[in-house]
Design a protein around this motif. Structure first.
Motif, PDB file in Angstrom:
ATOM      1  N   TYR A  19       0.769  -1.136   0.113  1.00  0.00           N
ATOM      2  CA  TYR A  19       0.213  -0.029  -0.100  1.00  0.00           C
ATOM      3  C   TYR A  19       0.822   1.198  -0.064  1.00  0.00           C
ATOM      4  CZ  TYR A  19      -3.462   3.634   1.100  1.00  0.00           C
ATOM      5  OH  TYR A  19      -4.158   4.667   1.449  1.00  0.00           O
ATOM      6  N   SER A  20       1.961   1.314   0.899  1.00  0.00           N
ATOM      7  CA  SER A  20       2.798   2.271   0.730  1.00  0.00           C
ATOM      8  C   SER A  20       3.347   2.658  -0.438  1.00  0.00           C
ATOM      9  CB  SER A  20       4.171   2.193   1.716  1.00  0.00           C
ATOM     10  OG  SER A  20       4.720   1.240   1.470  1.00  0.00           O
ATOM     11  N   GLN A  21       3.769   1.444  -1.269  1.00  0.00           N
ATOM     12  CA  GLN A  21       4.469   2.018  -2.580  1.00  0.00           C
ATOM     13  C   GLN A  21       3.558   2.241  -3.465  1.00  0.00           C
ATOM     14  OE1 GLN A  21       7.831   0.956  -3.561  1.00  0.00           O
ATOM     15  NE2 GLN A  21       7.489   1.196  -1.170  1.00  0.00           N
ATOM     16  N   ASN A  22       2.174   2.094  -3.339  1.00  0.00           N
ATOM     17  CA  ASN A  22       1.155   2.732  -4.345  1.00  0.00           C
ATOM     18  C   ASN A  22       1.070   4.148  -4.068  1.00  0.00           C
ATOM     19  OD1 ASN A  22      -1.092   2.390  -6.213  1.00  0.00           O
ATOM     20  ND2 ASN A  22      -2.492   2.986  -4.501  1.00  0.00           N
ATOM     21  N   ILE A  23       1.210   4.752  -3.071  1.00  0.00           N
ATOM     22  CA  ILE A  23       0.948   6.295  -2.311  1.00  0.00           C
ATOM     23  C   ILE A  23       2.259   6.932  -2.555  1.00  0.00           C
ATOM     24  CG2 ILE A  23      -1.263   5.534  -1.071  1.00  0.00           C
ATOM     25  CD1 ILE A  23       0.612   6.244   1.253  1.00  0.00           C
ATOM     26  N   GLN A  24       3.208   6.284  -2.656  1.00  0.00           N
ATOM     27  CA  GLN A  24       4.482   7.063  -2.660  1.00  0.00           C
ATOM     28  C   GLN A  24       4.970   7.051  -4.259  1.00  0.00           C
ATOM     29  OE1 GLN A  24       7.334   5.419  -0.129  1.00  0.00           O
ATOM     30  NE2 GLN A  24       8.077   3.996  -1.657  1.00  0.00           N
ATOM     31  N   ASN A  25       6.065   8.017  -4.507  1.00  0.00           N
ATOM     32  CA  ASN A  25       6.603   7.907  -5.730  1.00  0.00           C
ATOM     33  C   ASN A  25       7.133   6.610  -6.248  1.00  0.00           C
ATOM     34  OD1 ASN A  25       5.856  10.749  -6.286  1.00  0.00           O
ATOM     35  ND2 ASN A  25       7.782  11.420  -5.250  1.00  0.00           N
ATOM     36  N   LYS A  36      14.083   6.583  -1.048  1.00  0.00           N
ATOM     37  CA  LYS A  36      13.169   6.308   0.141  1.00  0.00           C
ATOM     38  C   LYS A  36      12.661   4.730  -0.117  1.00  0.00           C
ATOM     39  CE  LYS A  36      11.380  10.797   0.578  1.00  0.00           C
ATOM     40  NZ  LYS A  36      10.203  11.950   0.504  1.00  0.00           N
ATOM     41  N   ALA A  37      12.716   4.189  -1.428  1.00  0.00           N
ATOM     42  CA  ALA A  37      12.271   3.009  -1.770  1.00  0.00           C
ATOM     43  C   ALA A  37      12.948   2.028  -0.882  1.00  0.00           C
ATOM     44  CB  ALA A  37      12.242   2.574  -3.196  1.00  0.00           C
ATOM     45  N   LEU A  38      14.216   2.222  -0.595  1.00  0.00           N
ATOM     46  CA  LEU A  38      15.227   1.258  -0.050  1.00  0.00           C
ATOM     47  C   LEU A  38      14.735   0.750   1.426  1.00  0.00           C
ATOM     48  CD1 LEU A  38      18.630   2.627  -1.384  1.00  0.00           C
ATOM     49  CD2 LEU A  38      17.256   0.889  -2.491  1.00  0.00           C
ATOM     50  N   ILE A  39      14.093   1.857   2.046  1.00  0.00           N
ATOM     51  CA  ILE A  39      13.714   1.676   3.420  1.00  0.00           C
ATOM     52  C   ILE A  39      13.447   0.229   4.081  1.00  0.00           C
ATOM     53  CG2 ILE A  39      12.414   2.598   5.370  1.00  0.00           C
ATOM     54  CD1 ILE A  39      12.336   5.343   4.250  1.00  0.00           C
ATOM     55  N   ILE A  40      12.085   0.005   3.519  1.00  0.00           N
ATOM     56  CA  ILE A  40      11.544  -1.340   3.790  1.00  0.00           C
ATOM     57  C   ILE A  40      12.489  -2.540   3.570  1.00  0.00           C
ATOM     58  CG2 ILE A  40       9.558  -3.116   3.601  1.00  0.00           C
ATOM     59  CD1 ILE A  40       8.733  -0.642   5.023  1.00  0.00           C
ATOM     60  N   PRO A  41      12.956  -2.809   2.184  1.00  0.00           N
ATOM     61  CA  PRO A  41      13.927  -3.880   2.236  1.00  0.00           C
ATOM     62  C   PRO A  41      15.075  -3.672   3.095  1.00  0.00           C
ATOM     63  CG  PRO A  41      13.805  -2.396   0.256  1.00  0.00           C
ATOM     64  CD  PRO A  41      12.873  -1.735   1.034  1.00  0.00           C
ATOM     65  N   ILE A  45      16.201  -6.774   5.649  1.00  0.00           N
ATOM     66  CA  ILE A  45      17.712  -7.251   5.672  1.00  0.00           C
ATOM     67  C   ILE A  45      18.532  -7.076   7.018  1.00  0.00           C
ATOM     68  CG2 ILE A  45      19.977  -7.235   4.443  1.00  0.00           C
ATOM     69  CD1 ILE A  45      18.199  -6.468   1.984  1.00  0.00           C
ATOM     70  N   GLY A  46      18.149  -5.688   7.429  1.00  0.00           N
ATOM     71  CA  GLY A  46      18.999  -5.272   8.836  1.00  0.00           C
ATOM     72  C   GLY A  46      18.620  -6.110   9.853  1.00  0.00           C
ATOM     73  N   TYR A  47      17.099  -6.433  10.056  1.00  0.00           N
ATOM     74  CA  TYR A  47      16.560  -7.297  10.984  1.00  0.00           C
ATOM     75  C   TYR A  47      17.260  -8.610  10.939  1.00  0.00           C
ATOM     76  CZ  TYR A  47      13.250 -10.134  13.741  1.00  0.00           C
ATOM     77  OH  TYR A  47      12.841 -11.084  14.737  1.00  0.00           O
ATOM     78  N   GLY A  48      17.158  -9.086   9.954  1.00  0.00           N
ATOM     79  CA  GLY A  48      17.647 -10.514   9.458  1.00  0.00           C
ATOM     80  C   GLY A  48      19.358 -10.566  10.063  1.00  0.00           C
ATOM     81  N   VAL A  49      20.154  -9.517   9.516  1.00  0.00           N
ATOM     82  CA  VAL A  49      21.566  -9.762   9.913  1.00  0.00           C
ATOM     83  C   VAL A  49      21.688  -9.481  11.469  1.00  0.00           C
ATOM     84  CG1 VAL A  49      23.691  -8.385   9.858  1.00  0.00           C
ATOM     85  CG2 VAL A  49      22.095  -8.873   7.524  1.00  0.00           C
ATOM     86  N   ASP A 193      15.543 -15.364   8.630  1.00  0.00           N
ATOM     87  CA  ASP A 193      15.949 -15.895   7.338  1.00  0.00           C
ATOM     88  C   ASP A 193      15.334 -15.509   6.100  1.00  0.00           C
ATOM     89  OD1 ASP A 193      18.026 -17.183   8.633  1.00  0.00           O
ATOM     90  OD2 ASP A 193      17.012 -19.030   8.505  1.00  0.00           O
ATOM     91  N   VAL A 194      13.833 -15.511   6.567  1.00  0.00           N
ATOM     92  CA  VAL A 194      12.692 -15.194   5.913  1.00  0.00           C
ATOM     93  C   VAL A 194      12.825 -13.547   5.703  1.00  0.00           C
ATOM     94  CG1 VAL A 194      10.048 -15.148   5.514  1.00  0.00           C
ATOM     95  CG2 VAL A 194      11.452 -17.248   6.243  1.00  0.00           C
ATOM     96  N   ALA A 195      12.793 -13.078   6.834  1.00  0.00           N
ATOM     97  CA  ALA A 195      12.992 -11.364   6.598  1.00  0.00           C
ATOM     98  C   ALA A 195      13.822 -10.888   5.700  1.00  0.00           C
ATOM     99  CB  ALA A 195      12.821 -10.913   7.842  1.00  0.00           C
ATOM    100  N   ALA A 196      15.057 -11.469   5.950  1.00  0.00           N
ATOM    101  CA  ALA A 196      16.216 -10.936   5.042  1.00  0.00           C
ATOM    102  C   ALA A 196      16.132 -11.320   3.438  1.00  0.00           C
ATOM    103  CB  ALA A 196      17.615 -11.648   5.477  1.00  0.00           C
ATOM    104  N   GLY A 197      15.549 -12.339   3.524  1.00  0.00           N
ATOM    105  CA  GLY A 197      15.178 -13.177   2.023  1.00  0.00           C
ATOM    106  C   GLY A 197      14.258 -12.101   1.277  1.00  0.00           C
ATOM    107  N   ALA A 198      13.285 -11.720   1.969  1.00  0.00           N
ATOM    108  CA  ALA A 198      12.015 -10.776   1.469  1.00  0.00           C
ATOM    109  C   ALA A 198      12.965  -9.555   1.033  1.00  0.00           C
ATOM    110  CB  ALA A 198      10.956 -10.712   2.638  1.00  0.00           C
ATOM    111  N   GLY A 199      13.527  -8.720   2.056  1.00  0.00           N
ATOM    112  CA  GLY A 199      14.381  -7.666   1.547  1.00  0.00           C
ATOM    113  C   GLY A 199      15.226  -7.894   0.577  1.00  0.00           C
ATOM    114  N   ILE A 200      16.052  -8.792   0.375  1.00  0.00           N
ATOM    115  CA  ILE A 200      16.967  -9.218  -0.780  1.00  0.00           C
ATOM    116  C   ILE A 200      16.007  -9.178  -2.098  1.00  0.00           C
ATOM    117  CG2 ILE A 200      18.569 -10.847  -1.920  1.00  0.00           C
ATOM    118  CD1 ILE A 200      19.383 -11.300   1.220  1.00  0.00           C
TER     119      ILE A 200
END
Length: 247
Positions: A19-25, A36-41, A45-49, A193-200
Motif C-alpha cells: 500500500y505504501s508503494q502505491n501512494i509514494q513515488n 526512499k524505496a530502500l527503507i523497507i527492504p 535485511i537489517g533485522y535478519g543480519v 532468514d525469511v525477513a532477510a530473504g524478503a528484503g533481498i
C-alpha cells in the motif's frame, strides 16, 4: 503467539508495504533511483543480519519455531513451486492480453537481472554466515533463497501491473508471504532468514529496474541509419555531382 497471529503479523506487514508503494513515488522515475524505496527492504535485511548475533531475536526465532511445530501435521512443499508464481504471473497475464509496463524482451532482461542479483547475494551470504537450519540439516539457513525469489517476483509483478490494478501486486505479495511462512512451517528457515530473504528479493528487483536502461543500452545499441544520396547539377557553366549524407 499462535500460528494465526504470526501469519497476521506477516500479512499486515507486507500489505502495508504494498500500500505504501502505491501512494509514494515509484522507485524508478526518469531513470533516477528513489532512495526512499530502500527503507523497507533495508529494514528487513537489517533485522535478519542483526538476528544472527542477537540473543533476544534468536529466542524469538525459537519461540516461533516451537509454535509452528506444535501445529504441524505434515510438511507441505508448496513453497518449492510458489516461489516462482509471482514472476510467472507476469508472463501469464501478458499471454491473456493484459499488458504490463514492458514488452517480453524488456521484462525478461529485468527479471533476469533481478534473479542474478538474488542468486549472487543469497549464495554469498549463505557461504559466509553459516547459520544452522532449524531442522539441523545444514549450515546454510541465512537467508532464505525461496523467500528471496518469491519477493523478487512479487516486486516484479507489482512494478509491471500496479498501474493496471494494485490487486495484482497485492496478490503477488500474498503468495510471497505465504512462501516465507511455509519455509518456517517446514522447519527449513528461521523468521530472520525469511525477513532477510524478503528484503533481498524486493531490493534486487528495484535495482534491476534502475539498471535496465543502462543494460539495454549496453546490450542493444541502436544501429545508426546512414543514408547517402547523389544529385547531379548544372549551374549554366559547370556540371557536377552533389553528395548528401545523413547519419
Amino acid at each position: 503467539m499462535n500460528i494465526k497471529n504470526l501469519f497476521s503479523i506477516l500479512l499486515m506487514g507486507f500489505l502495508s508495504y504494498t500500500y505504501s508503494q502505491n501512494i509514494q513515488n515509484d522507485s524508478i522515475q526518469k531513470n533516477k533511483f528513489n532512495y526512499k524505496a530502500l527503507i523497507i527492504p533495508t529494514v528487513l535485511i537489517g533485522y535478519g543480519v542483526i538476528g544472527i548475533e542477537s540473543d533476544q531475536i534468536k529466542y524469538f526465532n525459537s519461540e516461533i519455531k516451537e509454535e509452528l511445530q506444535e501445529n504441524i501435521d505434515e510438511k507441505i512443499t508448496i513453497d518449492d513451486f510458489s516461489q516462482y508464481l509471482p514472476a510467472a504471473s507476469v508472463y501469464g497475464l501478458n499471454a491473456f492480453g493484459i499488458k504490463g509496463k514492458h514488452n517480453f524482451k524488456e521484462r525478461t532482461i529485468i527479471l533476469g537481472t533481478s534473479y542474478l542479483l538474488v542468486t549472487t547475494t543469497v549464495l554469498s551470504l549463505k557461504n559466509t554466515t553459516n547459520v544452522e537450519r532449524p531442522d539441523g540439516s545444514a549450515n546454510n539457513s541465512f537467508p532464505s533463497g525461496h523467500t528471496a525469489t518469491a519477493f523478487a517476483g512479487a516486486e516484479f509483478l507489482w512494478q509491471e501491473y500496479k498501474d493496471q490494478s494494485i490487486w495484482y501486486g497485492i496478490s503477488g505479495y500474498l503468495v510471497a508471504s505465504g512462501t516465507g511462512l511455509f519455509r518456517m512451517y517446514n522447519d527449513r528457515h528461521w523468521l530472520t532468514d525469511v525477513a532477510a530473504g524478503a528484503g533481498i528479493g524486493i531490493l534486487s528487483t528495484k535495482v534491476a529496474y534502475w539498471l535496465y536502461p543502462k543494460i539495454n543500452k549496453l546490450l542493444f545499441k541502436k544501429e545508426h541509419n546512414t543514408k547517402v544520396a547523389t544529385l547531379p547539377f548544372y549551374n549554366g557553366k559547370q556540371i557536377g555531382v552533389g553528395l548528401s549524407c545523413s547519419f
